[in-house]
Scaffold this active site. Structure first.
Site: not given
Lengths: 515, 488
Positions: A158, A154
């Site tokens: 991001v 993640c």
């Protein structure tokens, strides 16, 4: 104090009076409700078992409690380990990789190779390109893979790291060291879907990137690909290959992680088994591809159907009818009759089902797990006359899954007693179990706490299972896998029957030696 | 093996290992590997580079800041709810694996083995997750009314998307009067789990220490102590506590194994903080010394020699009554531990051990092995700092390989070269070495046995090491047809 002739570990040590005294003394300082007010604990505990609590619990919108799913990169790592001499490489912080390796290692009791490029604060600011450049070279130098399968975390998602550009950059920078290495990659953000989404994304990307374009496709009419999906039962992979072999030598499993997590003692080798890279690179040439897990291959299916224009089928060879459908599909695609050996296996499974059905018949069962696992297991429960009372699928896909499940339940004459709970967690299941109890639960290790709280016996089938050994070695697919399912479930039920009838001169009149 | 042979073998092993690396990585790794000896003036323990970025692309055994904060420091506080704030994975992977034992009614007044997650999806990343967090806090208070506080453990995306979790926590606390602590322990911070320990300690300093509500009416005694940095793995803190109580001390807090919020809050009332895991909890011990004037003492409860030494050190901080009582405790257990040694040493003496763990164990367990006559020939930390290595030096008894942030390739090569009789490390390493036919013990989880702290626990340690070393299963590794015929 320990008795030197009978040294005990914590399990019994803390039951000794002197330790009980210690634990009692400690409560003086604890100040939590349990130590200051046991009545309050008992009152709240009872409340958590009520319908009132259930309504509040099921209405939760923001907090997830005791989930039954994991995140994308875990599935991507499984895909990587399904190919020959391939190192899974996670572009992100090494903390994630430590978790993935630990998780798989605890389930399989086997080493799990996987590297990361250890991104940290500087990468968060400047992007992870520098890590990728060094990381791919170091990985190649130390572990000498033929392929490096890159997925993301993640964090990398991001900050928006572009894997295509980074890998190209790293290759150019590597002074030729990476020229002979395949480096398929997939973006696998942890905040989208679950581990099965990650499996799908990595499988799709690997196949797309390793294969030539459709214009160069040379169709081999006899070849069939099989994609197993996120499969924690290594025996299932073996059995599917055995069944396939009975039809044709040209059926190839794509993403075969059976041997990687099942190696012998004597020496340690980083890589074991796996689909040959040459086979992976020619997957496009097959006449058809069969996926054994429809919802672990949604994106992969699109590539194969739409871009490759190949026949794409899904079969779920768990239980009798699921295996029948798979066998008939192989028969249809290869143009061969069902071999005697398989006919024999099927007959034996049916025979076994007819031997054991009284114990499974009418039993109310709560079950949870991944979408395709549930479709297969519920189908088997219905075939045996059990009532899948609560079916919890935390990572249920929005489209199609519920209808598929309803179609399976429609075959049961007790369908009105079955409830499908998509996108609910195991704390929600706890409420369901207290308010509408069942006879048995089928699920992974996280059901252990539900067992403690509700006393409903747990039959361990699923992923992960950390607290029992060697179950993953067996098959739950195919006719022989069906016998395993039958064995586990029936004997789980019989164990409970013995447990309930073992009190001397009270209940043991039903403590039979013959069942 | 003579000391010179051992040392040259160790040096050779390092040289060979470094050859496999590309130039840049080789230069880096060379600074983390070395040999030290008890006589060494300035050996590897003084010079090893540590707490630095891991080389990219290797199989490091390190975890992240989130693992340090949620998994180690905050997670075991039993009557609080710890939210894994972000995507679903981190909470799931860190669930129930560390064996932080506790007594309580899980889901009602205790919550350690549960997994609370805000389960971020794409929408939360794009629009921010503060609203969801606020709602999650309300739902928690509604469904788990006996929780004594909530901590919010940030996963990677939180810091990156710039959510103001501190503000959410502050507002929730103001509205409900309920302790709510936001911990910015995103996994990408720092180089390992170590920074997570520090961040977690800072949040205890800023949010728990100023809470005097439980301290006001607390009646102190001159013998009050707090156990700091014992996570009660397999019951370690309990087997520690019994000894301290037998000495005549009163243990008022256990940080943070089987701990409650109140125990954290009353710790400043202790007369002495007893620090077991220096790495993870030295920060807060120093703070309590500065702020409340509480001295702290490092101790080591692995093996009878170190336990006895530590008990006397602890007793010396108190009056003669305690010291006399302590001698009685030591005498009481010595007969038993002597019997344990007499029973197991003959089967373990001279066996070589290689260690690779985190926290305090790479140095603390050396004494326990030595008590059984075993020899530690290699040790290192996953996330140690310079002061950990300096502290290790005192425990070395012979030429010892020192490896910082060793990765799986290095460990494998070290083991192949030095052929220890036992490897003691973590689960990721376990099956690698067992495949080679080498006995192995997990020194993070005690391989689901334990406890290992204190005298009673030493008996378990000894029994477990014997079980590992002397199991017949290792003899089966080589097939009979591959074994050389005797006399042939």
């Amino acid at each position: 104090m320990q008795d030197i002739d009978n040294i005990v570990n914590g399990q019994k040590l803390f039951l000794k009076p002197e330790y009980q005294e210690v634990l009692k003394n400690k409560k003086e300082f604890e100040g939590n409700a349990g130590s200051v007010n046991p009545e309050k604990v008992s009152e709240i505990q009872k409340w958590t078992e009520s319908w009132e609590y259930r309504e509040k619990n099921l209405a939760r919108e923001a907090i997830t409690v005791n989930p039954a799913k994991a995140c994308q990169p875990l599935g991507a790592v499984m895909v990587g380990l399904g190919f020959e001499n391939t190192m899974p490489y996670v572009h992100g912080s090494h903390g994630c990789v430590a978790y993935f390796r630990t998780y798989f290692t605890r389930h399989f009791k086997e080493p799990t190779p996987c590297v990361s490029d250890s991104m940290s604060e500087s990468a968060a600011v400047f992007g992870g390109l520098a890590n990728m450049k060094d990381g791919l070279r170091n990985c190649n130098a130390l572990y000498k893979p033929d392929m490096i399968a890159v997925s993301t975390t993640c964090m990398a998602e991001v900050i928006g790291d572009d894997l295509n550009a980074f890998i190209t950059g790293a290759r150019e920078n590597a002074e030729g060291e990476l020229d002979n290495i395949e480096i398929p990659y997939a973006h696998t953000p942890s905040f989208v879907g679950s581990h099965i989404t990650g499996y799908d994304n990595m499988m799709k990307s690997t196949l797309e990137q390793l294969n030539p374009t459709r214009a160069e496709r040379v169709v081999d009419e006899e070849r069939i690909n099989i994609i197993p999906g996120f499969e924690p039962y290594l025996g299932s992979l073996k059995e599917i290959k055995n069944i396939s072999k009975m039809f044709s030598d040209k059926i190839v499993m794509i993403g075969d992680h059976e041997e990687q997590w099942d190696t012998g003692a004597g020496e340690y080798k980083l890589y074991a088994g796996g689909t040959k890279i040459e086979d992976a690179k020619t997957a496009i040439n097959a006449n058809a591809t069969i996926s054994l897990q429809k919802y672990s291959s949604i994106a992969t299916a699109k590539t194969i159907k739409n871009k490759w224009k190949q026949t794409f089928e899904t079969c779920n060879p768990i239980g009798l009818s699921g295996t029948d459908a798979f066998v008939m599909k192989l028969s249809e695609l290869t143009g061969k009759e069902v071999p005697e050996e398989l006919k024999n296996q099927r007959a034996k499974l049916v025979d076994a089902m007819q031997d054991s059905y009284p114990y499974m018949h009418g039993k109310k069962i709560a079950i949870w797990g991944d979408p395709d696992f549930l479709l297969g297991l519920v189908s088997f429960l219905v075939e045996m006359g059990s009532i899948p009372t609560h079916i919890v699928c935390h990572n249920a896909p929005r489209k199609g899954w519920q209808a598929d499940m309803e179609a399976i339940l429609a075959k049961s004459n007790r369908a009105d007693e079955c409830n499908i709970w998509p996108n609910k967690d195991l704390w929600a299941l706890r409420s369901l179990l207290f308010t509408e109890p069942v006879d048995f639960m089928i699920g992974n290790v996280y059901g252990k706490e539900l067992y403690r709280d509700t006393k409903i016996p747990l039959i361990r089938i699923g992923f992960p299972i950390f607290d029992r050994h060697h179950l993953h070695r067996y098959s739950m697919s195919g006719y022989e896998g069906g016998i395993n399912l039958l064995t586990w479930i029936t004997n789980g039920i019989l164990d409970q029957l013995d447990e309930e009838t073992k009190d001397i001169a009270e209940t043991d009149y039903f403590f039979d030696s013959v069942r | 093996m003579g000391p010179e042979t051992l040392e040259s073998l160790q040096t050779e092993a390092i040289e060979e290992i470094l050859e496999a690396y590309p130039a840049k990585a080789k230069k880096n790794r060379a600074k983390h590997l070395g040999v030290d000896t008890p006589e060494g003036v300035k050996g590897s323990c003084d010079t090893t580079r540590s707490n630095k970025q891991t080389v990219p692309g290797v199989m490091s055994q390190r975890g992240c800041a989130y693992a340090g904060s949620k998994g180690v420091v905050w997670g075991p506080i039993k009557d609080m709810i710890h939210i894994s704030h972000g995507p679903i994975g981190c909470g799931q992977y860190s669930r129930g694996g560390r064996r932080n034992y506790y007594i309580g009614t899980t889901g009602v007044d205790t919550f350690v083995t549960m997994n609370f997650s805000t389960d971020f999806n794409e929408k939360d990343i794009v629009f921010g997750g503060d609203k969801k967090l606020k709602k999650a806090l309300e739902e928690i208070d509604d469904l788990f009314p006996l929780n004594n506080g909530v901590s919010i453990q940030s996963e990677c995306p939180i810091g990156l998307i710039g959510d103001d979790i501190q503000a959410v926590a502050k507002m929730h606390k103001k509205e409900t009067g309920h302790q709510t602590v936001a911990v910015s322990c995103e996994g990408f911070r720092g180089v390992s789990q170590s920074l997570g320990h520090h961040i977690a300690n800072d949040m205890i300093r800023d949010h728990v220490m100023p809470d005097t509500s439980h301290r006001k009416d607390f009646e102190s005694t001159p013998y009050d102590v707090a156990i700091i940095g014992d996570y009660n793995i397999g019951g370690d803190a309990w087997s520690t506590r019994i000894l301290l109580e037998e000495m005549g001390l009163r243990v008022i807090a256990q940080w943070s194994g089987d701990a409650t919020y109140k125990e954290l809050a009353i710790a400043p009332k202790a007369k002495l903080n007893l620090l077991h895991c220096y790495r993870s909890m030295n920060y807060i011990s120093r703070h309590m010394e500065q702020e409340f004037g509480i001295p702290w003492l490092e101790y080591n409860f692995f093996g009878p020699s170190k336990t006895t030494e530590s008990l006397r050190k602890i007793a010396s901080c108190f009056d003669e009554k305690i010291q006399e009582q302590t001698e009685k405790v030591i005498a009481k257990y010595t007969a038993m531990t002597d019997a344990v040694i007499a029973k197991y040493k003959p089967m373990l003496e001279g066996k070589k051990v290689m260690l690779y763990v985190g926290g305090l164990r790479p140095r603390h367990v050396i004494g326990a092995y030595e008590d059984l006559g075993m020899e530690v020939i290699g040790t290192g930390y996953e996330f140690g700092h310079g002061d950990d290595y300096k502290r290790t030096k005192e425990d070395l008894k012979r030429s010892t390989l020192i490896y910082d942030d060793a990765n799986e390739y290095e460990l494998e090569e070290f083991v192949k070269k030095l052929r220890p009789d036992l490897v003691a490390a973590g689960v990721k390493e376990k099956y690698v070495f067992q495949k080679m036919g080498l006995p192995f013990r997990q020194m993070h989880s005690w391989d689901y046995s334990g406890p290992y702290h204190g005298y009673d626990a030493f008996a378990i340690f000894a029994k477990d090491m014997d079980l590992a070393m002397n199991s017949p299963v290792w003899d089966h590794t080589t097939a009979p047809w591959e074994k050389e015929e005797i006399g042939a």
